[in-house]
Design an enzyme around this catalytic site. Sequence first.
Site, mmCIF file in Angstrom:
data_model
loop_
_atom_site.group_PDB
_atom_site.id
_atom_site.type_symbol
_atom_site.label_atom_id
_atom_site.label_comp_id
_atom_site.label_asym_id
_atom_site.label_seq_id
_atom_site.Cartn_x
_atom_site.Cartn_y
_atom_site.Cartn_z
ATOM 1 N NE ARG A 161 -4.212 -1.507 0.141
ATOM 2 C CZ ARG A 161 -4.357 -2.729 -0.350
ATOM 3 N NH1 ARG A 161 -3.364 -3.310 -0.993
ATOM 4 N NH2 ARG A 161 -5.503 -3.372 -0.221
ATOM 5 C CB SER A 231 -8.805 -1.245 3.819
ATOM 6 O OG SER A 231 -9.094 -2.508 3.287
ATOM 7 C CD GLU A 329 -5.609 1.918 1.771
ATOM 8 O OE1 GLU A 329 -4.948 1.672 0.772
ATOM 9 O OE2 GLU A 329 -6.726 2.491 1.734
#
Length: 334
Positions: A161, A231, A329
């Site tokens: 990520r 998320s 995130e």
Amino acid sequence: MQLRQHLDIPNTLALRSTADYGCEAYSSADVADAQAYAQAHQLAFVPLGEGSNVVLHARVRSFVCLLRSAGIEVLQETAEHVTIRVAAGENWHQFVLHCLRQGWYGLENLTLIPGSVGAAPVQNIGAYGVEIAQFIEAVEVLHPQGEVVALNAAQCRFGYRDSVFKHQPGYTILNVTLRLNKQDAPVFDYPELQAALAEQTEVAAQHVADAVIRIRQRKLPAPEEHPNVGSFFKNPVVSQAQADELNVRIDDLQTYPMEAGSGRVKLSAAQLIDRAGWKEKPGNHVSCWSSQPLVLVNTGGASDVEVFTFAAAIADDIYRRYGVQLELEPSELS
Ligand code: EPU
């Protein structure tokens, strides 16, 4: 480039947010013009795709450039591979479906991820055992100085990520070049995907795509119906020693291996949030999604403050209980 004042920023969390200035950009030239305008007026320049991985404050004191460019171009094709250049404004899921129809394989695990092609490398989108980084040949960016530069995969510094684009906000992604397979050789060792395909005697990319779509539709809220940005936290990476200690306190602790020898493991943020009871504790106009508590859902008219307050309450609680720091995130934009 058509300049707009007080631009309402579209976003899948359905937060009301207005940028002081902005525009829609349909070409690289539009983006360059927009950047030059922002610089000339001392405004921060923020490129955005579909607003599917960003948490917006009510007022954004920047120039927001909405990337709306289109085009998929084949650069090179052999019997084994195809190299394609895709405009940043293309919708990611539609692009993945297009690839499957053409017989270009590899991206099938990444179906139904909301957002645009240009946003995909920023957070190195990944799902069901595959990350976009594995297919990237180059990312074409506009530099703050106005020149267009192609970064290769190493220069993009992809991680879980993560990429250079999260740390170098001055780069605007214009096009993404991907090298895909002409051979249908799907990857489906992610446990949930493997289970979904257990009955299948021969597995093709299309089966993987169909299974991923089914899993996501079952587990994840559709943003059009239940506004969300996927998320909300990253899965936390901790030392093996901390994981061993948590393993004593948490039944069935879920861990994902990191690179061999790193001494670190990834935990499931969803599991920690679930075990801490947050599925049963909604905030004001925002709550955890019941089948995937890592996803926060705007349950109707949530404000930016309500979302951030709820997220902070979860993160503080997880830290107090388990000593694990959850990190946001999506990107935050004010
Ligand atoms: N879980 C619970 N309670 C629940 C639901 C799930 O404890 O109610 C736990 C279970 O232990 C389950 C685990 O969560 O095994 C994993 O769930 P999932 O397979 O959905 O994976 P994840 O780690 O929570 C990550 C990505 C997702 C991606 C999936 C599949 C991050 C931050 N999220 O979620 O990405 O779709 O894996 O690969 O890495 C996104 O980034 O927006 C996103 C949705």
